[in-house]
Design a protein around this motif. Structure first.
Motif, PDB file in Angstrom:
ATOM      1  N   GLU A 168       0.826  -1.212   0.000  1.00  0.00           N
ATOM      2  CA  GLU A 168       0.000   0.000   0.000  1.00  0.00           C
ATOM      3  C   GLU A 168       0.859   1.260   0.000  1.00  0.00           C
ATOM      4  OE1 GLU A 168      -2.581  -0.468   3.329  1.00  0.00           O
ATOM      5  OE2 GLU A 168      -3.610  -2.221   2.462  1.00  0.00           O
ATOM      6  N   GLY A 169       1.960   1.241   0.763  1.00  0.00           N
ATOM      7  CA  GLY A 169       2.841   2.404   0.778  1.00  0.00           C
ATOM      8  C   GLY A 169       3.531   2.611  -0.549  1.00  0.00           C
ATOM      9  N   SER A 170       3.938   1.518  -1.165  1.00  0.00           N
ATOM     10  CA  SER A 170       4.585   1.609  -2.471  1.00  0.00           C
ATOM     11  C   SER A 170       3.607   2.099  -3.523  1.00  0.00           C
ATOM     12  CB  SER A 170       5.139   0.237  -2.869  1.00  0.00           C
ATOM     13  OG  SER A 170       5.790   0.299  -4.122  1.00  0.00           O
ATOM     14  N   LEU A 171       2.370   1.620  -3.445  1.00  0.00           N
ATOM     15  CA  LEU A 171       1.363   2.038  -4.414  1.00  0.00           C
ATOM     16  C   LEU A 171       1.079   3.535  -4.291  1.00  0.00           C
ATOM     17  CD1 LEU A 171      -0.629   1.442  -6.625  1.00  0.00           C
ATOM     18  CD2 LEU A 171      -2.247   0.609  -4.905  1.00  0.00           C
ATOM     19  N   ALA A 172       1.019   4.034  -3.066  1.00  0.00           N
ATOM     20  CA  ALA A 172       0.782   5.470  -2.859  1.00  0.00           C
ATOM     21  C   ALA A 172       1.884   6.284  -3.522  1.00  0.00           C
ATOM     22  CB  ALA A 172       0.712   5.776  -1.364  1.00  0.00           C
ATOM     23  N   GLN A 173       3.136   5.883  -3.306  1.00  0.00           N
ATOM     24  CA  GLN A 173       4.247   6.613  -3.904  1.00  0.00           C
ATOM     25  C   GLN A 173       4.241   6.493  -5.425  1.00  0.00           C
ATOM     26  OE1 GLN A 173       8.119   6.213  -1.771  1.00  0.00           O
ATOM     27  NE2 GLN A 173       6.966   4.893  -0.382  1.00  0.00           N
ATOM     28  N   LEU A 175       1.636   6.077  -7.386  1.00  0.00           N
ATOM     29  CA  LEU A 175       0.563   6.879  -7.971  1.00  0.00           C
ATOM     30  C   LEU A 175       0.933   8.359  -8.014  1.00  0.00           C
ATOM     31  CD1 LEU A 175      -2.576   5.190  -6.362  1.00  0.00           C
ATOM     32  CD2 LEU A 175      -1.787   5.006  -8.726  1.00  0.00           C
ATOM     33  N   VAL A 176       1.740   8.795  -7.041  1.00  0.00           N
ATOM     34  CA  VAL A 176       2.194  10.187  -7.025  1.00  0.00           C
ATOM     35  C   VAL A 176       3.349  10.392  -8.008  1.00  0.00           C
ATOM     36  CG1 VAL A 176       3.275  11.990  -5.617  1.00  0.00           C
ATOM     37  CG2 VAL A 176       1.437  10.591  -4.654  1.00  0.00           C
ATOM     38  N   GLU A 177       4.237   9.384  -8.095  1.00  0.00           N
ATOM     39  CA  GLU A 177       5.414   9.480  -8.961  1.00  0.00           C
ATOM     40  C   GLU A 177       5.469   8.281  -9.919  1.00  0.00           C
ATOM     41  OE1 GLU A 177       9.075  10.963  -6.773  1.00  0.00           O
ATOM     42  OE2 GLU A 177       7.935  10.022  -5.150  1.00  0.00           O
ATOM     43  N   PRO A 178       4.527   8.174 -10.832  1.00  0.00           N
ATOM     44  CA  PRO A 178       4.452   6.993 -11.693  1.00  0.00           C
ATOM     45  C   PRO A 178       5.688   6.786 -12.565  1.00  0.00           C
ATOM     46  CG  PRO A 178       3.036   8.751 -12.503  1.00  0.00           C
ATOM     47  CD  PRO A 178       3.478   9.161 -11.141  1.00  0.00           C
ATOM     48  N   ASP A 179       6.420   7.842 -12.883  1.00  0.00           N
ATOM     49  CA  ASP A 179       7.603   7.707 -13.728  1.00  0.00           C
ATOM     50  C   ASP A 179       8.854   7.367 -12.926  1.00  0.00           C
ATOM     51  OD1 ASP A 179       6.084   8.372 -15.968  1.00  0.00           O
ATOM     52  OD2 ASP A 179       6.445  10.524 -15.706  1.00  0.00           O
ATOM     53  N   SER A 180       8.748   7.412 -11.611  1.00  0.00           N
ATOM     54  CA  SER A 180       9.923   7.176 -10.767  1.00  0.00           C
ATOM     55  C   SER A 180       9.886   5.843 -10.036  1.00  0.00           C
ATOM     56  CB  SER A 180      10.067   8.312  -9.738  1.00  0.00           C
ATOM     57  OG  SER A 180      10.209   9.559 -10.382  1.00  0.00           O
ATOM     58  N   LEU A 181       8.692   5.306  -9.823  1.00  0.00           N
ATOM     59  CA  LEU A 181       8.583   4.090  -9.025  1.00  0.00           C
ATOM     60  C   LEU A 181       7.452   3.210  -9.540  1.00  0.00           C
ATOM     61  CD1 LEU A 181       9.696   2.722  -6.358  1.00  0.00           C
ATOM     62  CD2 LEU A 181       7.704   3.737  -5.225  1.00  0.00           C
ATOM     63  N   ALA A 182       7.779   1.985  -9.917  1.00  0.00           N
ATOM     64  CA  ALA A 182       6.747   1.026 -10.313  1.00  0.00           C
ATOM     65  C   ALA A 182       6.053   0.502  -9.057  1.00  0.00           C
ATOM     66  CB  ALA A 182       7.376  -0.131 -11.086  1.00  0.00           C
ATOM     67  N   PRO A 183       4.769   0.138  -9.136  1.00  0.00           N
ATOM     68  CA  PRO A 183       4.033  -0.277  -7.936  1.00  0.00           C
ATOM     69  C   PRO A 183       4.675  -1.438  -7.182  1.00  0.00           C
ATOM     70  CG  PRO A 183       2.527   0.101  -9.756  1.00  0.00           C
ATOM     71  CD  PRO A 183       3.909   0.180 -10.327  1.00  0.00           C
TER      72      PRO A 183
END
Length: 206
Positions: A168-173, A175-183
């Motif tokens: 859930e924490g990774s998904l939140a990040q 969704l905010v930074e889709p180009d920087s972090l894959a879910p």
């Protein structure tokens, strides 16, 4: 022989759930009134109250539908463990899969979680629904350790909580930074070594 209203009830419930899903996605939990949900479903308030007592109860019905979707996805992942070359990565990739339905559910469930924190009685109901879903995740983790030939040294319920928190924490990040972090990136990077840390070989060499 069942009367007409009895036979129509499942159809009415399905229409309300579909309308609620669409309305919540557009307006959020607080912004969605029972009136708007009924209007979208083409039903009366009476039809709503013959199926659900409150908007919260309607949310929990949607929660259970989403939980079943998660369980079905995890069940497929478990079935693939015996043939996967890297079972941990395979499982984490399956758990981390995010489509538009998952994105909308995350937004709604996050808003509702804040609502539940503010209202302890609702929080207790949410905790029970979470507990039932977590039981399924525990079964998946147990199967994973068995597939790896390892015995967990920690409580699997706590490990399931940690896994959910990372997801859930990774998904939140993401969704905010889709180009920087894959879910799934954080889980795939950090959970495999954690699995080794919180377990031991089931059959250590003599």
């Amino acid at each position: 022989m069942p009367k007409g209203p009895t036979k129509r009830r499942p159809q009415t419930t399905a229409r309300l759930l579909q309308a609620a899903q669409e309305t919540f996605a557009e307006r959020g939990f607080y912004g969605s009134s029972i009136e708007v949900i009924c209007e979208r479903a083409g039903l009366t308030r009476g039809a709503f109250y013959s199926n659900f007592r409150t908007k919260e109860e309607l949310f929990f019905a949607l929660f259970d539908l989403h939980a079943q979707r998660v369980i079905d996805r995890l069940t497929r992942a478990v079935e693939e463990l015996n043939t996967a070359g890297d079972p941990v990565r395979s499982l984490l990739m399956r758990m981390g899969a995010v489509d538009e339905i998952e994105r909308r559910w995350y937004l709604l469930s996050t808003e509702f979680t804040l609502h539940a924190i503010r209202h302890p009685e609702t929080g207790r109901v949410l905790a029970e629904h979470d507990r039932r879903l977590r039981e399924e995740i525990v079964l998946v983790l147990a199967r994973l350790f068995d597939r790896l030939g390892r015995t967990p040294t920690v409580d699997l319920d706590l490990l399931a909580r940690l896994t959910a928190a990372v997801h859930e924490g990774s998904l939140a990040q993401s969704l905010v930074e889709p180009d920087s972090l894959a879910p799934e990136q954080l889980a795939v990077t950090f959970l495999p070594p954690l699995i080794d840390t919180v377990s031991r070989p089931a059959h250590p060499e003599a």
